[in-house]
Scaffold this motif. Sequence first.
Motif, PDB file in Angstrom:
ATOM      1  N   ILE A   3      13.693  -5.377   2.668  1.00  0.00           N
ATOM      2  CA  ILE A   3      13.453  -4.018   2.152  1.00  0.00           C
ATOM      3  C   ILE A   3      13.761  -3.911   0.659  1.00  0.00           C
ATOM      4  N   ASP A   4      14.045  -5.040   0.037  1.00  0.00           N
ATOM      5  CA  ASP A   4      14.362  -5.041  -1.399  1.00  0.00           C
ATOM      6  C   ASP A   4      13.089  -4.782  -2.211  1.00  0.00           C
ATOM      7  N   PRO A   5      12.982  -3.643  -2.888  1.00  0.00           N
ATOM      8  CA  PRO A   5      11.759  -3.303  -3.635  1.00  0.00           C
ATOM      9  C   PRO A   5      11.480  -4.227  -4.818  1.00  0.00           C
ATOM     10  N   ALA A   6      12.498  -4.980  -5.232  1.00  0.00           N
ATOM     11  CA  ALA A   6      12.306  -5.890  -6.366  1.00  0.00           C
ATOM     12  C   ALA A   6      11.549  -7.151  -5.939  1.00  0.00           C
TER      13      ALA A   6
ATOM     14  N   ALA B  42       6.724 -11.956  -0.153  1.00  0.00           N
ATOM     15  CA  ALA B  42       8.062 -12.485   0.123  1.00  0.00           C
ATOM     16  C   ALA B  42       8.739 -11.700   1.232  1.00  0.00           C
ATOM     17  N   ARG B  43       8.615 -10.367   1.189  1.00  0.00           N
ATOM     18  CA  ARG B  43       9.232  -9.527   2.214  1.00  0.00           C
ATOM     19  C   ARG B  43       8.558  -9.713   3.573  1.00  0.00           C
ATOM     20  N   SER B  44       7.262  -9.993   3.554  1.00  0.00           N
ATOM     21  CA  SER B  44       6.545 -10.250   4.806  1.00  0.00           C
ATOM     22  C   SER B  44       7.064 -11.515   5.472  1.00  0.00           C
ATOM     23  N   PHE B  45       7.334 -12.527   4.672  1.00  0.00           N
ATOM     24  CA  PHE B  45       7.859 -13.772   5.238  1.00  0.00           C
ATOM     25  C   PHE B  45       9.294 -13.598   5.715  1.00  0.00           C
TER      26      PHE B  45
ATOM     27  N   LEU C 255      -1.154  -7.442   3.937  1.00  0.00           N
ATOM     28  CA  LEU C 255      -0.619  -6.180   4.426  1.00  0.00           C
ATOM     29  C   LEU C 255      -0.203  -5.264   3.284  1.00  0.00           C
ATOM     30  N   ARG C 256      -0.420  -3.987   3.487  1.00  0.00           N
ATOM     31  CA  ARG C 256       0.006  -3.009   2.501  1.00  0.00           C
ATOM     32  C   ARG C 256       1.522  -2.936   2.459  1.00  0.00           C
ATOM     33  N   ASP C 257       2.052  -2.472   1.346  1.00  0.00           N
ATOM     34  CA  ASP C 257       3.491  -2.329   1.182  1.00  0.00           C
ATOM     35  C   ASP C 257       4.075  -1.417   2.256  1.00  0.00           C
ATOM     36  N   SER C 258       3.348  -0.359   2.604  1.00  0.00           N
ATOM     37  CA  SER C 258       3.843   0.601   3.597  1.00  0.00           C
ATOM     38  C   SER C 258       3.981  -0.049   4.974  1.00  0.00           C
ATOM     39  N   VAL C 259       3.050  -0.955   5.316  1.00  0.00           N
ATOM     40  CA  VAL C 259       3.103  -1.642   6.601  1.00  0.00           C
ATOM     41  C   VAL C 259       4.292  -2.590   6.642  1.00  0.00           C
ATOM     42  N   THR C 260       4.478  -3.325   5.553  1.00  0.00           N
ATOM     43  CA  THR C 260       5.608  -4.247   5.467  1.00  0.00           C
ATOM     44  C   THR C 260       6.925  -3.490   5.590  1.00  0.00           C
ATOM     45  N   SER C 261       7.011  -2.346   4.959  1.00  0.00           N
ATOM     46  CA  SER C 261       8.218  -1.528   5.022  1.00  0.00           C
ATOM     47  C   SER C 261       8.462  -1.009   6.431  1.00  0.00           C
ATOM     48  N   THR C 262       7.379  -0.624   7.117  1.00  0.00           N
ATOM     49  CA  THR C 262       7.506  -0.141   8.494  1.00  0.00           C
ATOM     50  C   THR C 262       8.040  -1.240   9.401  1.00  0.00           C
ATOM     51  N   ILE C 263       7.538  -2.457   9.199  1.00  0.00           N
ATOM     52  CA  ILE C 263       7.993  -3.600   9.993  1.00  0.00           C
ATOM     53  C   ILE C 263       9.486  -3.829   9.759  1.00  0.00           C
TER      54      ILE C 263
END
Length: 236
Positions: free
Chosen positions: A140-143, A148-151, A189-197
């Motif tokens: 969930i790190d926005p930086a 990277a967040r998906s992985f 994937l969109r940022d919003s989808v990654t965040s939801t996951i």
Amino acid sequence: MFEPSPEPKAHVGVADGIAQQIKARILSGALAVGVRLPPERELARTFNVSPIVLRQALHVLKAEGLIVIKRGATGGAFVAAPDHSVVSDTLSTFLRLRGTTIEQLSEARLIIEPGVAELAAERRTDEHIAALRKNVAASIDPARSVVARSFDNVQFHRYLADITGNSVLIAAVNSIMDNFVVDLERARLRDSVTSTISCDHGLILEAICDCDKVSARKLMCSHVANIEVNFNRKDS
């Protein structure tokens, strides 16, 4: 100890036959983990084959993860410790060759992963929780980039499998995740989808922290179903 090959030069499958003999003794426990096999020349004489054929047999065993070959004065062929990654890699390759779809992966995940989450809630330790919290925080790190967040999100599922301590589940989840990564790289994937996951993972993590097996199972089931929906969306 071993049966010599009657016609080593004429029998095309002699190397496989030798490998099967050695494999049988490893699986039976007659050759324990860490045991060094006799030198190649001695094994070749025992099986009545050339060193070339013997090496082919050893390569078969090495490919299956049953032995490790070390070089040097103290080297040789040693019985390997069990490693689920060999099974996972083989299954991953099989799934790719079969052209496994995201729908098939999701179907398998809905059967396997809720049970994994339930076991994780039962068997987790403080060290496990710390590793999961670190993973979710990174996801969930926005930086960090969406990729990277998906992985990180994929790694979350691998961690849960590890917590179960069940080598069958570990191999199954890792092979599914290996194939899921291929689809992940294409999905964008969109940022919003990654965040939801990541948020879903946070909820699952809290259930695991509380040793709440029922909630962990239900949350994982809902999570996997939602992932399939997001992957199939045209605008994801």
